[in-house]
Design an enzyme around this catalytic site. Sequence first.
Site, PDB file in Angstrom:
ATOM      1  N   ASP A  91       0.847  -1.095  -0.165  1.00 32.62           N
ATOM      2  CA  ASP A  91       0.199   0.074  -0.037  1.00 32.62           C
ATOM      3  C   ASP A  91       0.504   1.238  -0.029  1.00 32.62           C
ATOM      4  O   ASP A  91       2.169   1.006  -0.095  1.00 32.62           O
ATOM      5  CB  ASP A  91      -0.821  -0.130   1.191  1.00 32.62           C
ATOM      6  N   HIS A 410       1.387  -9.204  -3.429  1.00 28.02           N
ATOM      7  CA  HIS A 410       0.211  -8.127  -2.980  1.00 28.02           C
ATOM      8  C   HIS A 410       0.779  -6.832  -2.932  1.00 28.02           C
ATOM      9  O   HIS A 410       1.342  -6.181  -1.732  1.00 28.02           O
ATOM     10  CB  HIS A 410      -0.357  -8.663  -1.581  1.00 28.02           C
ATOM     11  N   ASP A 449       0.395 -18.902  -4.840  1.00 27.56           N
ATOM     12  CA  ASP A 449       0.941 -17.552  -5.236  1.00 27.56           C
ATOM     13  C   ASP A 449      -0.319 -16.900  -5.837  1.00 27.56           C
ATOM     14  O   ASP A 449      -0.342 -16.861  -7.011  1.00 27.56           O
ATOM     15  CB  ASP A 449       2.140 -17.885  -6.327  1.00 27.56           C
ATOM     16  N   GLU A 458       1.678 -10.971   1.239  1.00 30.35           N
ATOM     17  CA  GLU A 458       1.831  -9.817   1.487  1.00 30.35           C
ATOM     18  C   GLU A 458       3.444  -9.277   1.569  1.00 30.35           C
ATOM     19  O   GLU A 458       4.108 -10.456   2.019  1.00 30.35           O
ATOM     20  CB  GLU A 458       1.557  -9.329   2.755  1.00 30.35           C
TER      21      GLU A 458
END
Length: 1045
Positions: A91, A410, A449, A458
């Site tokens: 993020d 991610h 995956d 993550e």
Amino acid sequence: MLRQVPRTLVAGGSALAVAVGVLVAPLATGAAAAPTYNYAEALQKSMFFYQAQRSGDLPADFPVSWRGDSGLTDGADVGKDLTGGWYDAGDHVKFGFPMAFSATMLAWGAIESPTGYSKAGSLDELKDNLRFVSDYFVKAHTAPNELYVQVGDGEADHKWWGPAEVMTMARPSHKISASCPGSDVAAETAAALASSAIVLKGDDPAYAATLVSHAKQLYTFADTYRGAYSDCVTAASAYYKSWSGYQDELVWGAYWLYKATGDATYLAKAEAEYDKLGTENQSTTRSYKWTIAWDNKQFGTYALLAMETGKQKYVDDANRWLDYWTVGVNGQKVPYSPGGQAVLDSWGALRYAANTSFVALVYSDWMTDATRKARYHDFGVRQINYALGDNPRSSSYVVGFGANPPTAPHHRTAHGSWLDSITTPAQSRHVLYGALVGGPGSPNDAYTDSRQDYVANEVATDYNAGFTSALARLVEEYGGTPLASFPTPEQPDGDQLFVEAMLNQPPSGTFTEVKAMIRNQSAFPARSLKNAKVRYWFTTDGFAASDVTLSANYSECGAQSGKGVSAGGTLGYVELSCVGQDIHPGGQSQHRREIQFRLTGPAGWNPANDPSYTGLTQTALAKASAITLYDGSTLVWGKEPTGTTTDTTPPTTPGTPVATGVTTVGASLSWAASTDAGSGVAGYELYRVQGTTQTLVGTTTAAAYILRDLTPGTAYSYVVKAKDVAGNVSAASAAVTFTTDTTGETEPPTTPGTPVASAVTSTGATLAWAPSTGDPAVSGYDVLRVQGTTTTVVAQTTVPTVTLSGLTPSTAYTYAVRAKNVAGDVSALSAPVTFTTAAPPVDTVAPTVPGTPVASNVATTGATLTWTASTDSGGSGLAGYEVLRVSGTTQTLVASPTTATVALAGLTPATAYSYVVRAKDGAGNVSAVSSPVTFTTLPVTSTPSCTVVYSTNSWNVGFTGSVKITNTGTTPLTWTLGFAFPSGQQVTQGWSATWSQTGTTVTATGLSWNATLQPGQSTDIGFNGSHPGTNTNPASFTVNGEVCG
């Protein structure tokens, strides 16, 4: 993406640090064996991951080719410059708490294993990463008692899936202050700056001193104004709440300041605060069933203080913790998978194992217990190897490294979606080299995956921190080979900015009507298109260009109108404007703009020969390279026509390439440039020739190309072709043939000149020497200290001068220098230089007497003393104060603060106390004592007035309980909490209190730092527990036996 539950749900610690000056035993293996994996490559790529996480203004030559500037207005909402720092994970929130922990862990790894970084060719990258994040912490520390600890909002950030460069959501700034304290994050940031200063001091002593100055202020802030930051900065509480409290950071920060300053007061502080660390439930035994991570650092301090002091209590705590991770303690042990993975927790399991591995490796180096030494060393190697591929899947868990690595981390920016979609495109557009994913979350070695799996896939800066430091330690022991041409710039995966078009209706004799779609799918790097203009080109067919008018039936860029513009000859165009629109790869509507427009001309207009008409159909939108797109005046898509005559003539043939700088793995080619009288030379294509086969190996716009990743001792042949703007390709040049070296460059650089010492002081000196020469070019110099027949590299530099620091006064030193070239060849040592450092200045003047202390915040068991600060004119500087309790004619030392304030604790209620203060300087001179202050502690209140807020976070048959106790009365409250579980729940481990359970009844009593609450004050405590499937809240809570609201 960060989950909205805590990553660590225990009392325990997470922060590692190594002290400069700690003497360690030799590595566990006497002679380095061949590594199972290329640890140097893994370390090199981990440095790339930290570069990929950068926020702010990035340089033009930034090694992560697909990253660009981002977050350039961070801090503007509060009038501060808070640009820079690291994005936390996949993020774009900048969480200061885990960021500081990650920096401290990286610095520790550099202090422990600098040779590992040097062998991997990554020492400069490590220092650059630490300096970059330290710059951010300095910016964020805007006043002595003010620190910005978060930029961005997790909830708003996680609602959007796109690249960092084009964020549009609000990014609020959050700070801690004296009225909104955060001892945990302030002390952790102090640790990060202090440890980084140790790493960077040799290169830039002034900068390191600045970091230490900020670290001292931050630690004083943390110690003076105590509280958990997430209580005040509630935006962090769903992501990085300080579950373990701040006691561990007070130990951790003090230790690091001791290592950075040499001030024993900080070591004494670390040891004093250590005794207040968390323990196992209903026990006085220090916690050992968790590990070091972003929240709790106490486990790292076990090893650090053991190695620093040798005291048995620290050794016992460190051994017990690492035994739990290896052979078990009292029949209990961290769970292991069949393939050998130690799985502490489902979220980021590999991160926990890697953190523990690093400490185990460092601690094993220090140990003399042969059994434990081997046990901890082998555990560390095994867990790192598991992450690199030694597992039942025979797969790496590091992106871009080893066999079958993860390809779908991610991570928003690495994915490169332009549609605000985690699934589009299916494949990530970039390789996030070096990122350690969470990995298997259960002890069964199972893993998928999947980008959508924000637990197993993550990535985060704290995931790589201990892992990176462990890699440096393994490179130091086992070696490895860094990749010679890493990183290679990524090439765009297709058109990034383009126009699609189609005919809205069949052409008539007077107009052409077109539907055009501007699309921004940029990711190399992502960029906003805010000054977009589109040109539709036409031929005039005997009329003036201005006879053509532009209109639009539908436009997402506002009204479109105007007349045609002549481009010379029979060529003209109309221009459509989207200036002021933010067209960015951020969603279905955000990444595109549609315009339906009409060109109207004189009767009899024939559009068939218009350059932009070519290829348009009425069936579907298609890319239209003849409709050109501009960012302002810069062409970003399509080909401008060159009049009505088509260019069909290729460029002239390039000259024969010339090979220079041939090494074992590369060479440089250059050639005489081609010319083109038509559309102009656009670039060159380089082909490798193997028999009758020519294979394209690269393109370039310059008449030169650098070849990399060749095979040693191999013959290569290449030809070059030129290509013009119209797409015409020239004939191939004559071929160049060369053979790569087999053993590398045989001619080392010339020997450097004899160093000359200048600016010699008691602790430092500057050396300068005549530079070396050679081909290939000199890349740098090693500065070596000479002691008898032993030479030790003490510094590396790219220029023929170095500044030495940290020397011992009145001591003779001898140094020599050697040069290195880009091929790795090393020159002979220069002649040595010998000099003697100056004697240290003698300070015999004591500081001035401190002012009379003033007592405030007097409670039942504590009080705060402040006084007017002393000054010191002797030269060594004020080092701190000694606070003494006066009982008759006896004076007893009770505290040694470094600032003119101290918080007293553990006092007896309703008792008179007297104290004096004296100052101490860096040379050990002590002032006279101040006048005394006398006060009487308050009596214990018998009728508490309070509130209790209870919340849980449950999973399967486990849960975390959080309790906030607030004193709503008018007098201090010394509390004991009580409640009963209604559903058979059990407390398994607690923090920030002493927890006990008998049957269903649970009791928690405060620790020394939170046992007494002043009116209006709160404390957060918590625990981990188990439940049988139902987790009903307790019906009521009592404080000191009385029901609390």
